[in-house]
Scaffold this motif. Structure first.
Motif, PDB file in Angstrom:
ATOM      1  N   ARG A  79       0.812  -1.224   0.000  1.00  0.00           N
ATOM      2  CA  ARG A  79       0.000   0.000   0.000  1.00  0.00           C
ATOM      3  C   ARG A  79       0.842   1.270   0.000  1.00  0.00           C
ATOM      4  NH1 ARG A  79      -2.150  -2.210   4.477  1.00  0.00           N
ATOM      5  NH2 ARG A  79      -1.894  -0.326   5.695  1.00  0.00           N
ATOM      6  N   ILE A  80       2.100   1.149   0.430  1.00  0.00           N
ATOM      7  CA  ILE A  80       2.910   2.348   0.640  1.00  0.00           C
ATOM      8  C   ILE A  80       3.442   2.913  -0.678  1.00  0.00           C
ATOM      9  CG2 ILE A  80       5.071   3.171   1.692  1.00  0.00           C
ATOM     10  CD1 ILE A  80       4.439   1.097   3.955  1.00  0.00           C
ATOM     11  N   GLY A  81       3.289   4.228  -0.859  1.00  0.00           N
ATOM     12  CA  GLY A  81       3.793   4.887  -2.053  1.00  0.00           C
ATOM     13  C   GLY A  81       4.927   5.850  -1.750  1.00  0.00           C
ATOM     14  N   THR A  82       5.070   6.226  -0.472  1.00  0.00           N
ATOM     15  CA  THR A  82       6.113   7.190  -0.072  1.00  0.00           C
ATOM     16  C   THR A  82       6.642   6.827   1.311  1.00  0.00           C
ATOM     17  OG1 THR A  82       4.978   8.952  -1.284  1.00  0.00           O
ATOM     18  CG2 THR A  82       6.592   9.643   0.379  1.00  0.00           C
ATOM     19  N   VAL A  83       7.955   6.877   1.451  1.00  0.00           N
ATOM     20  CA  VAL A  83       8.573   6.692   2.767  1.00  0.00           C
ATOM     21  C   VAL A  83       9.192   8.016   3.187  1.00  0.00           C
ATOM     22  CG1 VAL A  83      10.300   5.455   4.133  1.00  0.00           C
ATOM     23  CG2 VAL A  83       9.104   4.277   2.273  1.00  0.00           C
ATOM     24  N   VAL A  84       8.900   8.434   4.407  1.00  0.00           N
ATOM     25  CA  VAL A  84       9.525   9.634   4.965  1.00  0.00           C
ATOM     26  C   VAL A  84      10.695   9.187   5.838  1.00  0.00           C
ATOM     27  CG1 VAL A  84       9.241  11.642   6.469  1.00  0.00           C
ATOM     28  CG2 VAL A  84       7.342  10.893   5.000  1.00  0.00           C
ATOM     29  N   ALA A  85      11.883   9.706   5.568  1.00  0.00           N
ATOM     30  CA  ALA A  85      13.050   9.453   6.423  1.00  0.00           C
ATOM     31  C   ALA A  85      13.361  10.748   7.167  1.00  0.00           C
ATOM     32  CB  ALA A  85      14.247   9.036   5.584  1.00  0.00           C
ATOM     33  N   THR A  86      13.598  10.648   8.460  1.00  0.00           N
ATOM     34  CA  THR A  86      13.920  11.845   9.234  1.00  0.00           C
ATOM     35  C   THR A  86      15.425  11.872   9.505  1.00  0.00           C
ATOM     36  OG1 THR A  86      11.746  11.728  10.308  1.00  0.00           O
ATOM     37  CG2 THR A  86      13.396  13.148  11.337  1.00  0.00           C
ATOM     38  N   LEU A  87      16.055  12.986   9.167  1.00  0.00           N
ATOM     39  CA  LEU A  87      17.482  13.151   9.524  1.00  0.00           C
ATOM     40  C   LEU A  87      17.526  14.166  10.659  1.00  0.00           C
ATOM     41  CD1 LEU A  87      19.491  12.948   6.173  1.00  0.00           C
ATOM     42  CD2 LEU A  87      18.990  11.184   7.872  1.00  0.00           C
ATOM     43  N   GLY A  88      17.579  13.585  11.843  1.00  0.00           N
ATOM     44  CA  GLY A  88      17.521  14.401  13.039  1.00  0.00           C
ATOM     45  C   GLY A  88      16.104  14.427  13.577  1.00  0.00           C
ATOM     46  N   THR A  89      15.689  13.361  14.315  1.00  0.00           N
ATOM     47  CA  THR A  89      14.338  13.391  14.893  1.00  0.00           C
ATOM     48  C   THR A  89      14.282  14.519  15.918  1.00  0.00           C
ATOM     49  OG1 THR A  89      14.938  11.747  16.573  1.00  0.00           O
ATOM     50  CG2 THR A  89      13.898  10.924  14.546  1.00  0.00           C
ATOM     51  N   THR A  90      13.090  15.082  16.057  1.00  0.00           N
ATOM     52  CA  THR A  90      12.924  16.253  16.901  1.00  0.00           C
ATOM     53  C   THR A  90      13.207  15.924  18.369  1.00  0.00           C
ATOM     54  OG1 THR A  90      11.211  16.845  15.326  1.00  0.00           O
ATOM     55  CG2 THR A  90      11.358  18.192  17.313  1.00  0.00           C
ATOM     56  N   GLY A  91      12.837  14.717  18.784  1.00  0.00           N
ATOM     57  CA  GLY A  91      13.053  14.364  20.179  1.00  0.00           C
ATOM     58  C   GLY A  91      14.505  14.046  20.492  1.00  0.00           C
ATOM     59  N   LEU A  92      15.079  13.135  19.739  1.00  0.00           N
ATOM     60  CA  LEU A  92      16.390  12.575  20.087  1.00  0.00           C
ATOM     61  C   LEU A  92      17.507  12.984  19.138  1.00  0.00           C
ATOM     62  CD1 LEU A  92      15.127   8.937  20.844  1.00  0.00           C
ATOM     63  CD2 LEU A  92      15.773  10.675  22.538  1.00  0.00           C
TER      64      LEU A  92
END
Ligand SMILES: *Cc1c(COP(=O)(O)O)cnc(C)c1O
Length: 455
Positions: free
Chosen positions: A188-201
């Protein structure tokens, strides 16, 4: 430090010289105010503004907040006197061109060669645009992001009517690749979001592997580097730099977001979104019966979801990058200082009596906790330390932030606590200012002794 009291009048005078060319005119009395009324009102305002936290001070090591660079204030003020609107070249060509230049500099920082991009009023709007373009490019598909991604992704999926699929994180707070592959398998997935620098950690998702997986499954990759994007300047695997591979992979993503109002020394109102395929501009097509008449050139509003946008924000960033360029020796210098500070703090915490490290920082965000045996005792102790550190005479206060974690997340990091409640607060400090990095031993020992006195 650039002295604002000296430079602001220069900016005001230079703008006035440019305006005088058009000839003098009398100001209408309707909105004139007398100096006494202005002085009294300004006093009331500055009194009200005293109700704040000392974001500027080295002993403020709480949230990701700090005042802008003086160059940004000078640039913003100069342009604000004209109040250009970067919706269209009709709204002020100069700042539209300045925006183009700073966006090119940000693209170069990521090694992105062809792109479509612009400034936004925030990381939230920048991510919204990226997810909206993703929806248009992959209609009917879901968006996956890690459980530690910024909450804006779940919220904007709701706004866009797109299914959101949270993916588990590993023991470092990075997106778990096994869990991602399992989710991709369901189709079902069409897009993956990768975070470089999560806001918490400040954790880094494994972008090179995410890009490989995405290619194999034919899905898009969006990188949310709102907080961490500028660390691309110091991504060299060195002792005071950050991991090179995740930042190098940004150039292979379909879109990326970075917030100049976080680590780019800007006042609020400055995010950025970049798309690898300039062709996505077709999704923005619209007719405006009001604007776009001053030239046939592409107007910023024809490639942006927002209409009116501050031209002053572009001028502020432009002037800042003239004097603090996007290089290792420029903006990178302060970032390295913060990284050294965070790592030194982490070393002190691993040897601490009262406090211990939650996990190893990947960026400049340090997380730590009072040593306790149960979740409820930990939560109480963190709350008490937060209160005690920030009270007392201003010249002694230390301002930290709090972060809620689960018993399971603590256990994964080797902190086995009696789970008499599901989550507990721990301490979180963003070492965003080099001046804070310089006093890390003092900050640590002050917090240690406060924690001891609270036993
Ligand atoms: C801050 C942040 C956002 C939201 O950006 P705003 O500029 O606050 O709207 C999104 N993602 C990440 C990773 C962030 O750190």
């Amino acid at each position: 430090m650039t002295d604002l009291a000296a430079w602001l009048p220069r900016a005001v005078a230079a703008i006035a010289v440019g305006q005088e060319r058009f000839g003098a005119f009398a100001a209408d009395p309707a909105l004139l105010v007398d100096d006494a009324a202005m002085a009294a009102a300004l006093d009331r305002l500055t009194d009200r503004l005293a109700d704040t936290y000392p974001f500027f001070h080295p002993r403020y090591v709480g949230q990701m907040l700090k005042p802008p660079h003086p160059a940004a204030v000078i640039g913003y003020t100069a342009a604000m006197l004209l109040n250009p609107n970067n919706h269209a070249l009709d709204g002020g060509p100069s700042t539209a061109y300045l925006e183009r230049e700073v966006v090119a500099q940000l693209a170069a920082m990521f090694g992105v060669e062809s792109y479509l991009g612009h400034l936004t009023s925030s990381g939230t709007i920048a991510n919204l645009e990226a997810l909206w373009v993703a929806r248009e490019e992959r209609p009917g598909t879901a968006v996956a992001f890690s459980a530690d991604a910024h909450y804006t992704h779940a919220r904007m999926c709701q706004v866009l009517g797109v299914e959101a699929v949270p993916i588990a994180v590993d023991a470092a707070g990075s997106l778990d690749l096994v869990a991602l592959e399992r989710a991709l398998d369901n189709g079902r997935i069409g897009t993956v979001v990768a975070t470089l620098g999560t806001t918490g950690l400040g954790a880094l998702d494994p972008l090179p592997q995410i890009v490989d997986l995405a290619r194999a499954y034919g899905v898009r990759v969006h990188v949310d580097a709102a907080y961490g994007g500028f660390f691309a300047l110091v991504a060299d695997d060195s002792a005071d730099g950050v991991a090179a591979a995740p930042f190098a992979a940004i150039s292979q993503a379909d879109s990326v977001v970075v917030d100049p109002h976080k680590h780019g020394l800007q006042p609020y109102g400055c995010g950025t979104v970049l798309f690898a395929d300039p062709g996505v501009g077709r999704h923005y097509l619209h007719d405006s019966p009001y604007t776009y008449f001053s030239s046939d050139e592409l107007h910023p509003g024809e490639i942006s979801l927002e209409c009116s946008r501050s031209g002053a924000a572009a001028a502020a960033l432009w002037l800042t990058l003239q004097v603090v360029p996007l290089t290792d020796a420029g903006l990178g210098r302060g970032l390295r200082a913060g990284l050294r500070g965070a790592r030194e703090w982490h070393r002190l915490l691993t040897a601490g009596d009262e406090l211990t490290a939650y996990q190893t920082p990947a960026l400049d965000i340090v997380t730590y906790l009072p040593r306790r045996t149960s979740m409820s005792a930990l939560d109480t102790a963190t709350g008490a330390l937060f209160q005690a550190a920030s009270s007392g005479p201003p010249a002694e206060q230390v301002h930290i932030a709090q972060y809620a974690v689960s018993a399971a997340a603590l256990a994964e990091r080797g902190h086995a606590l009696v789970a008499d409640r599901e989550t507990a607060r721990i301490c979180r400090s963003v070492v965003m200012k080099p001046e804070s990095a310089a006093i890390v031993p003092e900050l640590h020992s002050r917090l240690e002794s406060l924690a001891r006195s609270l036993r």
